[in-house]
Design an enzyme around this catalytic site. Structure first.
Site: not given
Ligand code: GLC
Length: 727
Positions: A259
């Protein structure tokens, strides 16, 4: 002679085919090894981390393209700037906004899940994205979790059945799905560091199954690690979760992507299974460019450790092997289709999923459907009748070509009615990370609403939650279980002047309903995306008969929920640690085992017609561990309109040596029946699926003895039961 020729040609194809398939993966692996031999250490490491907000490097020198990723689970997010979270302001990146995944789960229809995945995959392909960052399958543990709307409910079996077809649909387009967030990211509060502790039984029986199905049945090409910690190690580089369970036990051959900002340690990231590090220096959606990409944990710091011999270069080779495999499946896949975007077909699919996911919770005096030819005066009250719901909510936000509001849907369908409208309440703008109260005067909004309610024959109250911070939104959780923005006050004033009131609830979570006895009808309509207003009008007008079923329990009050029954350490934790003290008793497993009557149970949903289930039977009375149980029953549509019903089968272990939930979903089937029609259906359940996870020897265990199968149309509306024995 001719016939012989065709037979030999046919047999050649049949026998050679598996060889070709095998050769394909063999030849792919061979090519990968060839490429790895030619790469410098810097080129290898560059592939293991971001080069921009949503891309990672290829190898320009060898003509290997970079890898492009995009959110999200409900549609392809607008183009983001290279190095910030701002939109790049393109004019050709509007998309089809599909319904949120709780709506998809509520359809209990795996065929629709495949259609969903295929359509969203076509849009991601058309936008030249190689990895779609979704779907999410984190289990619904608390109604306060800000991101439940992006996931598939409280039951691991339902989530497993619904996530697999979605993955197949996406990946048919040569786009990788990226199932998230692996694992135990079941709240947003303190998500970036909270350390989750729970039993192995709960981990294996509740929180892992949907991810395991995604890998072993879905053959998903990438997985996104969660922000939180598990047993003291961050999930994105976790020896047990990644090296052992994901990559060894489940034989996951794809790529683990973090993440955004979820990497915390170079050595652990290197040794505990992280393949691509994204978003370091950000905590999700807030950003800081202080972390130049060469400072990433898997960049210079790892290069230094390899150069001084602290870490073997072969560790990086395994990452590059997986990344190149991901590339051969996507960016270097010569036979992938071209995709499509915003086609009428996609909007129709969005509308069909929305129609099938809407759940009719209450319908006194057949309040719904409302005759579309009615000339009555209808007051449409509530901010959610017009508020845009595809914006906000965090990374699943969308810039869509159109979003039909509930009000617009009603106006287009009920052309003879005299439609009045008042906002009733105002929540303020949807901004990430903070709440900005509305500047509008709440009292005057309320009085305008009460005025039109007093003038109308009926009131349709369109309220619920929204995508603002501390609502159904990423980054933090809800602060209350009851309806926000003083809606209860507004509702009580409306009900004083007009008893003929029904609710259209726009939300991704359960809410408290102290007023439920005073309203005539309630439709739970989720976040439905581009075709929201059309789908809601389809159901309210009776054009479509509702068939959605709740993918999670609605407790009467928050304290009835399992996670909220064990004090702060259970939810939200003490700021550092958190313990899932309810263990395996999540959702209806808690309510039914502890006998706490819910407001609405898992699997519940009304129809405009009625059904009856009779003649349930199993093909045998006694089974052995390698058998498959076949349960059949007859279902009849005893009403006056065609409709769909979902038969659900729950298993109860009557003689287990350990605590087991009083019932667990083990099969379901949704079928369409014309008025008066009856069908006999069969549902097959492998006996092995009756096992529990025995954490004394860390394996699944099937105990001999009596089991009972409960056949019904919700977890509590059980028509008949069947007793069987396992030898
Ligand atoms: C965010 C989310 C994740 C997302 C990523 C990119 O923090 O937790 O689900 O795909 O960052 O935006």
């Amino acid at each position: 002679m001719k016939k012989l020729f065709f037979i030999s040609l046919f047999s050649a194809c049949v026998f050679i085919n598996p060889l070709i398939a095998q050769n394909n993966s063999e030849s792919m692996d061979k090519k990968i090894e060839e490429i790895i031999k030619q790469l410098t250490l810097k080129e290898k490491l560059d592939m293991c981390h971001a080069q921009s907000k949503f891309s990672s490097k290829g190898v320009a020198r060898l003509g290997i393209p970079e890898l492009w990723m995009s959110d999200g689970p409900h549609g392809v997010r607008a183009e983001i700037e290279w190095d910030t979270w701002n939109h790049a302001q393109w004019t050709n990146d509007s998309c089809t906004a599909f319904p949120a995944l709780t709506c998809l789960a509520a359809t209990f229809n795996p065929d629709l899940s495949y259609k969903y995945g295929k359509a969203i995959g076509q849009e991601a392909r058309y936008r030249k994205k190689d990895v779609l960052l979704g779907p999410g399958v984190n289990i619904y543990r608390t109604p306060l979790n800000g991101r439940n709307f992006e996931y598939m409910g409280e039951d691991p079996y339902l989530a497993s059945k619904m996530v697999v077809p979605y993955i197949h649909g996406v990946q048919e387009n040569g786009v990788a799905a990226c199932v998230k967030h692996y694992v135990l990211n079941n709240q947003e509060h303190w998500r970036d560091h909270i350390n989750v502790e729970l039993s192995d039984r709960a981990l294996y029986e509740i929180y892992l199954p949907a991810f395991k199905a995604a890998v072993q049945e879905g053959k998903v090409w990438s997985i996104m690690g969660a922000y939180n910690q598990f047993r003291g190690q961050y999930c994105c580089h976790n020896e047990l979760l990644v090296n052992k369970i994901l990559k060894k036990d489940w034989a996951f051959d794809g790529t683990l992507i973090t993440d955004w900002g979820a990497t915390h340690n170079t050595k652990q990231a290197a040794l505990y299974g992280l393949d691509i590090e994204m978003g370091t220096g950000t905590d999700g959606l807030t950003s800081s460019s202080k972390n130049a990409y060469d400072n990433y944990y898997l960049a210079n710091p790892l290069r230094k450790m390899i150069e001084n011999g602290e870490i073997e270069e072969s560790v990086v080779d395994d990452k590059v092997r997986r990344i190149l495999r991901l590339m051969f499946r996507t960016s270097m896949n010569k036979s992938r289709p071209f995709g499509s975007m915003n086609s009428q077909e996609h909007f129709d699919i969005a509308r069909e999923i929305a129609q099938e996911g809407i759940v009719l919770l209450k319908n006194e005096d057949n309040f719904f459907p409302i005759d579309p030819k009615t000339t009555k005066t209808i007051a449409i009250i509530g901010e959610n009748a017009t508020k845009v719901m595809t914006l906000g909510g965090g990374s699943s936000e969308l810039k869509t070509i159109h979003e039909i509001s509930p009000l617009q849907g009603f106006q287009e369908r009920f052309t003879n009615a005299n439609i009045l409208h008042a906002m009733g309440y105002s929540s303020g703008p949807s901004v990430y990370g903070r709440v900005i109260p509305s500047k509008l005067n709440a009292k005057s909004l309320r009085s305008q609403a009460v005025k039109i309610a007093s003038q109308a024959d009926m009131v349709l109250y369109v309220g619920g939650l929204n995508k603002n911070h501390h609502q159904d939104c990423e980054g933090d959780d809800r602060l209350q279980f009851e309806l926000p923005f003083e809606q209860e006050k507004l509702l009580s004033e409306i009900l004083k002047v007009n008893k003929n009131t029904a609710l259209i609830l726009v939300s991704g979570n359960a809410v408290e309903m102290p007023w439920i006895s005073k309203v005539k009808a309630i439709a739970q309509v989720w976040y439905l995306g581009s075709e929201a207003g059309h789908a809601i009008a389809d159901i309210i007008s009776g054009d479509v008969n509702p068939s959605g079923k709740l993918p999670f329990t609605f407790p009467v009050k928050l304290e009835d929920n399992a996670a909220h029954s064990f004090g702060k350490l259970s939810y939200p934790g003490d700021g550092k640690n958190q313990e899932y003290k309810e263990d395996i008793l999540v959702g209806y497993r808690w309510h039914d085992t502890k006998n706490i009557k819910p407001l609405f149970e898992f699997g519940f949903g009304l129809s405009y017609t009625n059904f009856d289930i009779t003649n349930t039977s199993s093909d045998k009375n006694t089974y052995h561990s390698n058998d498959t149980i076949s349960i059949s029953c007859e279902i009849k549509n005893t009403g006056k309109v065609d409709g769909k019903e979902t038969i659900q089968i729950y298993a109860k272990d009557k003689s287990s040596s350990v605590l087991r939930p009083s019932k667990e979903l083990k099969g379901f089937k949704k079928i369409n029946l014309r008025a008066g029609e009856s069908k006999t259906i069969q549902i097959k359940i492998p006996v092995k699926k009756l096992s529990f996870f025995d954490d004394t020897n860390m394996n699944w265990k099937l105990e001999k003895g009596e089991f009972q199968f409960l056949i019904g149309t919700s977890s509590r509306n059980i028509y008949q039961s069947i007793d069987i024995k396992v030898e």
